[in-house]
Design an enzyme around this catalytic site. Structure first.
Site, PDB file in Angstrom:
ATOM      1  N   LYS A   1    -133.135 -19.215 -52.623  1.00  0.00           N
ATOM      2  CA  LYS A   1    -132.486 -20.288 -51.873  1.00  0.00           C
ATOM      3  C   LYS A   1    -132.984 -20.292 -50.430  1.00  0.00           C
ATOM      4  CE  LYS A   1    -127.704 -21.842 -50.930  1.00  0.00           C
ATOM      5  NZ  LYS A   1    -126.274 -21.495 -51.153  1.00  0.00           N
TER       6      LYS A   1
ATOM      7  N   SER B   1    -123.360 -25.103 -52.222  1.00  0.00           N
ATOM      8  CA  SER B   1    -124.584 -25.279 -51.469  1.00  0.00           C
ATOM      9  C   SER B   1    -125.846 -24.824 -52.212  1.00  0.00           C
ATOM     10  CB  SER B   1    -124.487 -24.505 -50.146  1.00  0.00           C
ATOM     11  OG  SER B   1    -124.341 -23.117 -50.379  1.00  0.00           O
TER      12      SER B   1
ATOM     13  N   SER C   1    -120.118 -21.947 -53.723  1.00  0.00           N
ATOM     14  CA  SER C   1    -121.455 -22.514 -53.615  1.00  0.00           C
ATOM     15  C   SER C   1    -122.395 -22.204 -54.763  1.00  0.00           C
ATOM     16  CB  SER C   1    -122.113 -22.058 -52.311  1.00  0.00           C
ATOM     17  OG  SER C   1    -121.522 -22.698 -51.210  1.00  0.00           O
TER      18      SER C   1
END
Length: 483
Positions: free
Chosen positions: A71, A147, A171
Site C-alpha cells: 500500500k 483506505s 481500512s
C-alpha cells in the site's frame, strides 16, 4: 505461466509450485505484470509498478516467489516512492526498508508495485486527487472502499492473490467487504509499526492484508507477526502458527449478533439478508447464535468525538512533518478539502482533549473485554449498505469541518472502528453476492484480545461451508482484458 493459470491459484499454491521447481519467480512476476496490464486501466488500483530484483528468496522462505503489492502508505521500501496518496508527499522516496518491509522480503514475497490509498488514508473510499479514483472490479461505477481500496481492487481483479493493507478504522475490512475478499485486522501489537513509528493513530492502526483465501492471510500473518525492539505494545504469541488454525475445528462457539449499529445507521435489506444467511449457516455448523447487546462503555457521539480528536491530531502532526520535509505549504494546493478540514481540526485539539480521547479508548477496550468474557465471537455486518457510488462520500463535504467529516465516515461504517479502539481482532468474511446488483457483501466477526486463532478457525470453517473463490468480478484478469 499464463495469466489464466496464475489467477487460479492463491499465494500458498503459487509458492508450492515454486518450491517444487514447476515455475520460477520470474515467470510469476511476468504473469502478475500481465494481470495488472489487463485490468488496471479499468480499475486504477495499482499506482506504480517496477522491475523485480534478481535477489533470490531466502532459503526455505514460505512464500518464495509470490508476487506482492504494498500500500502507498505505512510501509517503506528502500528506493521506492511512498506518497500517501497526497500531493503533499508527492515524489517522496524511502531511504530504507521499514521493519515490515524486511519481513515481507524474508517471507520471499516479490514486491513489484504499490496500490492506491485515499489521501493520508483519511477516508473509507479510495478517490485521491493525486492518482484518481480506484474503481470496484464488480462495478466500476462503485467505490472499492478504503483506505486499502487499491489493495482490495487489485486482489479481487486477480493482479495478486494477497496484498498489504492497513486498518485504523476498518481500512482493510471495508475493502474486503466491498470487493468480496477475506481480511483480518489483527490484535494491537501483533505486527510492529517500527522503526519509524512506535504506534500509528495511538494504537488504532495495524498492518495486515486482504486475500482471496483464508490460508493466505494466515500464512502471511505468521511471517510478519511479532514485536521489534522498542515497540510499545506486545500481543501474546499464539500457541501454534495461524496457518494451522485454519484447518482446525473451532468447536461450538457462543456467538453474539449485532444486526443494527450503535450510531443509528440502519442496516439495509440486502445486508440484513446476508447477515441472516450467515446466522443460519453458523447454526447449521453447530454454533450457538443469539442477538446480543454490546455496550461500548461510552455513548456514540462521545465515541466519534474521541476518534476524531485522535485521528485529526495525528493527521495534523504528520502533515506538518511532511510540509517541513518537502518545503511545501499545508493548504488547498497540497491537501484535499476533507483532509485539510481534518488538519485544521487537529490543530485545535488541546492536550486535555487528547488525553480525554485516550480515556475513551480505554473505556471501549474495557467494555468490549467484558463482552468477550461472555461470548467467543461477535457477528455484525461489515458495512450497513452495499458499496457506494463513486463520489457519494464527498457530496457537500466542503460544508463539513474535520469533526463533521469523521462523523460522516462513522455513519457510513459504524461497525468497524470500535475494534480499532479496543485493539481486538476482527475480520470481514465474504457472505454472498447481492442478487439485485451482483455486488459482494461481507460480514464481520470480532473476538477478544489476542484471539486471532478463534477467528482463523471459524473463517476456515466458513470458507469450506460457503466457498467464495469461484465468485469473480466483472473485471477479472483471468479473462484477459476483463469482461
Amino acid at each position: 505461466m499464463k495469466v489464466a493459470e496464475y489467477v487460479d491459484l492463491d499465494a500458498v499454491g503459487l509458492a508450492e509450485l515454486v518450491a517444487a521447481g514447476e515455475v520460477t519467480p520470474a515467470e510469476l512476476a511476468a504473469a502478475a505484470l500481465g494481470a495488472a496490464r489487463a485490468v488496471n486501466g479499468r480499475i486504477n488500483a495499482v499506482v506504480e509498478t517496477w522491475p523485480t530484483d534478481d535477489q533470490p528468496a531466502p532459503a526455505g522462505a514460505p512464500l518464495a516467489g509470490v508476487p506482492f503489492l504494498i500500500k502507498d502508505i505505512g510501509v517503506a521500501m528502500a528506493g521506492r516512492r511512498m506518497e500517501l496518496g497526497s500531493r503533499l508527499a508527492a515524489g517522496h522516496v524511502a531511504r530504507a526498508d521499514s521493519s515490515l518491509m524486511r519481513r515481507f522480503r524474508r517471507a520471499g514475497l516479490v514486491t513489484f508495485g504499490r496500490t492506491a490509498t485515499p489521501e493520508m488514508a483519511y477516508s473509507i473510499t479510495t478517490e485521491p486527487a493525486l492518482y484518481g479514483p480506484t474503481r470496484n472490479p464488480w462495478d466500476v461505477g462503485r467505490s472499492a472502499g478504503g483506505s486499502s481500496g487499491g489493495a482490495g481492487a487489485a486482489v479481487a481483479a486477480g493482479v495478486v492473490p494477497v496484498a498489504h493493507a492497513t486498518d485504523a478504522a476498518g481500512s482493510l475490512r471495508i475493502p474486503a467487504s466491498c470487493n468480496g475478499l477475506f481480511g483480518l485486522k489483527s490484535t494491537r501489537g501483533r505486527v510492529s509499526m517500527g522503526p519509524g513509528a512506535d504506534e500509528v493513530f495511538n494504537g488504532l492502526a495495524v498492518h495486515g492484508s486482504v486475500s482471496r483465501t483464508v490460508r493466505d492471510s494466515a500464512a502471511l500473518l505468521d511471517r510478519i507477526r511479532g514485536p521489534e525492539a522498542g515497540d510499545p505494545y506486545f500481543a501474546p504469541q499464539p500457541a501454534r502458527p495461524y496457518a494451522q488454525e485454519v484447518t482446525r475445528h473451532p468447536g461450538s462457539l457462543r456467538i453474539g449478533v449485532l444486526p443494527q449499529a450503535w450510531g443509528g445507521r440502519r442496516t439495509t435489506a440486502p445486508v440484513a439478508d446476508a447477515l441472516a444467511l450467515t446466522v443460519r449457516l453458523l447454526e447449521d455448523l453447530g454454533h450457538r447464535v443469539e442477538e446480543a447487546e454490546v455496550d461500548l462503555g461510552v455513548g456514540w457521539e462521545e465515541f466519534v468525538l474521541a476518534h476524531a480528536r485522535l485521528s485529526a491530531a495525528n493527521l495534523a502532526a504528520s502533515a506538518d512533518e511532511l510540509a517541513a520535509a518537502f518545503d511545501r505549504p499545508v493548504d488547498s494546493s497540497t491537501l484535499e478539502p476533507e483532509t485539510l478540514a481534518g488538519y485544521h481540526y487537529g490543530q485545535r485539539v488541546g492536550g486535555a482533549q487528547f488525553v480525554t480521547a485516550l480515556a475513551v479508548r480505554n473505556r471501549v477496550a474495557r467494555a468490549l473485554a467484558l463482552f468477550f468474557g461472555t461470548y467467543d465471537v461477535l457477528l455484525t455486518p461489515t458495512l450497513p449498505e452495499l458499496p457506494m457510488p463513486l463520489g457519494a462520500y464527498a457530496e457537500d463535504s466542503e460544508a463539513l469541518d474535520g469533526l463533521g467529516w469523521i462523523a460522516r465516515l462513522h455513519d457510513r461504517s459504524p461497525f468497524t472502528t470500535p475494534f480499532n479502539m479496543a485493539g481486538t481482532p476482527a475480520m470481514s468474511v465474504p457472505a454472498t453476492v447481492d442478487a439485485g446488483t451482483g455486488l459482494p457483501i461481507g460480514t464481520q466477526f470480532a473476538a477478544g484480545y489476542g484471539r486471532e486463532d478463534v477467528l482463523f478457525r471459524l473463517a476456515g470453517q466458513l470458507e469450506e461451508a460457503n466457498p467464495w473463490r469461484g465468485r469473480t468480478p466483472a473485471v477479472w484478469a483471468g479473462d484477459g482484458a476483463g469482461r
